[in-house]
Design an enzyme around this catalytic site. Structure first.
Site, mmCIF file in Angstrom:
data_model
loop_
_atom_site.group_PDB
_atom_site.id
_atom_site.type_symbol
_atom_site.label_atom_id
_atom_site.label_comp_id
_atom_site.label_asym_id
_atom_site.label_seq_id
_atom_site.Cartn_x
_atom_site.Cartn_y
_atom_site.Cartn_z
ATOM 1 N N ARG A 51 0.857 -1.186 0.090
ATOM 2 C CA ARG A 51 -0.085 0.056 -0.075
ATOM 3 C C ARG A 51 0.862 1.262 0.003
ATOM 4 O O ARG A 51 0.578 2.104 -0.937
ATOM 5 C CB ARG A 51 -0.971 -0.016 1.420
ATOM 6 C CG ARG A 51 -2.163 -0.779 1.171
ATOM 7 C CD ARG A 51 -2.500 -1.170 2.770
ATOM 8 N NE ARG A 51 -1.607 -2.612 2.930
ATOM 9 C CZ ARG A 51 -2.477 -3.603 2.774
ATOM 10 N NH1 ARG A 51 -3.502 -3.845 2.419
ATOM 11 N NH2 ARG A 51 -1.620 -4.760 2.848
ATOM 12 N N THR A 52 1.800 1.489 0.923
ATOM 13 C CA THR A 52 2.578 2.596 1.025
ATOM 14 C C THR A 52 3.345 3.043 -0.285
ATOM 15 O O THR A 52 3.322 3.933 -0.856
ATOM 16 C CB THR A 52 3.483 2.321 2.375
ATOM 17 O OG1 THR A 52 2.794 2.192 3.180
ATOM 18 C CG2 THR A 52 3.866 3.911 2.499
ATOM 19 N N LYS A 79 25.299 -4.639 -2.049
ATOM 20 C CA LYS A 79 26.659 -4.678 -2.360
ATOM 21 C C LYS A 79 27.380 -3.934 -1.095
ATOM 22 O O LYS A 79 28.657 -4.025 -0.985
ATOM 23 C CB LYS A 79 27.327 -3.980 -3.264
ATOM 24 C CG LYS A 79 26.822 -4.460 -4.730
ATOM 25 C CD LYS A 79 27.462 -3.412 -5.829
ATOM 26 C CE LYS A 79 27.127 -3.871 -7.232
ATOM 27 N NZ LYS A 79 27.637 -3.159 -8.385
ATOM 28 N N ARG A 101 11.586 4.038 3.507
ATOM 29 C CA ARG A 101 11.115 2.957 4.362
ATOM 30 C C ARG A 101 12.275 2.135 4.738
ATOM 31 O O ARG A 101 13.039 1.665 3.864
ATOM 32 C CB ARG A 101 9.978 2.229 3.684
ATOM 33 C CG ARG A 101 9.790 1.019 4.495
ATOM 34 C CD ARG A 101 8.402 0.030 4.230
ATOM 35 N NE ARG A 101 7.078 1.018 4.868
ATOM 36 C CZ ARG A 101 6.089 0.353 4.773
ATOM 37 N NH1 ARG A 101 5.944 -1.042 4.698
ATOM 38 N NH2 ARG A 101 5.176 1.168 5.414
ATOM 39 N N HIS A 129 5.261 6.121 11.400
ATOM 40 C CA HIS A 129 4.816 6.070 10.208
ATOM 41 C C HIS A 129 3.846 7.265 10.003
ATOM 42 O O HIS A 129 2.435 7.260 9.894
ATOM 43 C CB HIS A 129 3.923 4.751 10.145
ATOM 44 C CG HIS A 129 3.710 4.238 8.738
ATOM 45 N ND1 HIS A 129 3.955 5.154 7.818
ATOM 46 C CD2 HIS A 129 3.305 3.099 8.336
ATOM 47 C CE1 HIS A 129 3.603 4.238 6.730
ATOM 48 N NE2 HIS A 129 3.141 3.050 6.788
HETATM 49 C C1 NCD Z 1 2.157 -0.855 8.311
HETATM 50 C C2 NCD Z 1 3.407 -0.823 8.275
HETATM 51 O O1 NCD Z 1 4.035 -1.258 7.266
HETATM 52 O O2 NCD Z 1 4.115 -0.145 9.078
HETATM 53 N N1 NCD Z 1 1.505 -1.020 7.036
HETATM 54 C C3 NCD Z 1 1.350 -0.040 6.148
HETATM 55 O O3 NCD Z 1 2.190 0.838 5.958
HETATM 56 N N2 NCD Z 1 0.231 0.119 5.391
HETATM 57 C C4 NCD Z 1 1.522 -1.747 9.428
HETATM 58 C C5 NCD Z 1 2.062 -3.189 9.501
HETATM 59 O O4 NCD Z 1 2.762 -3.486 8.691
HETATM 60 O O5 NCD Z 1 1.628 -3.902 10.281
#
Ligand code: NCD
Length: 305
Positions: A51-52, A79, A101, A129
């Site tokens: 999703r993100t 590497k 991320r 987040h």
């Molecule tokens: C979350 C994440 O990766 O922090 N999901 C997300 O970004 N939609 C929550 C999770 O992984 O539980």
């Protein structure tokens, strides 16, 4: 708008949150065409994401940005190149924003000290987040009649708070929006210093309904971050902390950042129930992240001027 950084929302004011949500609405309504034209957005995802990652990519592309995607497997990280050297490289190559991320808490803040481009935290280990919290506020505002309608409502955050960066971002954001927040979890899934958070702690989901929660915000059981057994069994966890159809009778709304462990946090038949905001949360990701990118790159002000 005062908000300058999307590493965390801990310093964002109520008005900052409202301004980002208003801008997200402008993006959703097509009032910000080409807001990111001429900008280069780099998506650096060093941890799995559906999703993100997809919504950041759509958000950037729909607003006219050039998008570069990088993952640990396909980049010089494989590497042995360090995070700092990677983001410095992206910065020098002309990225106007770096969306990061990373599995380590604090990675986005560290990276931001080595780039002139703004770093947007798309999830850092058990850290923060922030864009998830913004899209959750957006989805809730849409469902409940506007941002001002959130004030005074009760939201229960249920489950694996200990490992959740989502919890660490939504709690301050929901409080800033004026909501009353409670935690629902076994002690083994709460941080040791949780009393310092000053929130009511309720033992089961039924207690959350007795507390008159209007929103149940479910957290994924994050097995990949657990060092040992934190719950006696998944079945037992689901019995006390999982949402079933019977919990929705009072009109309570269910949210989950995804990915859902069906049958654990939420029974399978409830995920797409009318009382579930999960699809709305996903959909809100695009306009909210367009707004975040336009604030971070300064484009929001250029378009408004
Ligand atoms: C979350 C994440 O990766 O922090 N999901 C997300 O970004 N939609 C929550 C999770 O992984 O539980």
């Amino acid at each position: 708008m005062e908000i300058k950084s999307f590493l965390t929302l801990e310093d964002a004011s109520r008005e900052d949150l409202r301004a980002v949500l208003d801008l997200a609405r402008a993006h959703a309504d097509g009032r910000m065409p080409g807001a990111l034209a001429g900008k280069t957005v780099c998506l650096a995802f060093f941890e799995p994401s559906t999703r993100t990652a997809v919504s950041f990519e759509l958000a950037a592309k729909r607003s006219g940005a050039d998008v570069i995607s990088l993952s640990d497997k396909g980049s010089a990280i494989a590497k042995g190149e360090s995070l700092i050297d990677t983001v410095v490289t992206l910065d020098r190559l002309g990225a106007d924003a770096v969306v990061l991320r990373h599995p380590a808490a604090g990675a986005a803040a560290l990276a931001s000290r080595h780039t002139s481009a703004p770093v947007i935290n798309a999830g850092d280990g058990c850290g923060q987040h922030p864009t998830q919290a913004l899209l959750d506020l957006y989805a809730m505002s849409e469902a409940l009649g506007g941002f001002d309608e959130l004030a005074g409502r009760r939201v229960a955050i249920v489950g694996d708070v200990l490992h959740s960066r989502v919890a660490r971002s939504v709690i301050p954001a929901f409080k800033r929006a004026g909501m009353e927040v409670a935690l629902v979890a076994p002690r083994t899934l709460l941080p040791p210093n949780v009393e310092a958070w000053g929130l009511p702690i309720l033992p089961t989901l039924d207690d959350a309904l007795d507390w008159r929660a209007e929103v149940l915000y479910m957290l994924r059981l994050q097995k990949e971050r657990m060092t040992g057994a934190r719950v006696p069994s998944v079945g037992e966890y689901a019995r006390y902390y999982g949402v079933a159809r019977r919990h929705l009778q009072s009109g309570v709304l269910v949210m989950h950042p995804g990915p859902v462990n069906r049958g654990v946090e939420i029974s399978g038949d409830v995920v797409l129930d009318p009382g579930s905001l999960i699809p709305d949360q996903v959909a809100a990701g695009v306009c909210v992240r367009s707004a975040v990118l336009s604030v971070a790159t300064g484009s929001a002000y250029e378009v408004a001027a």
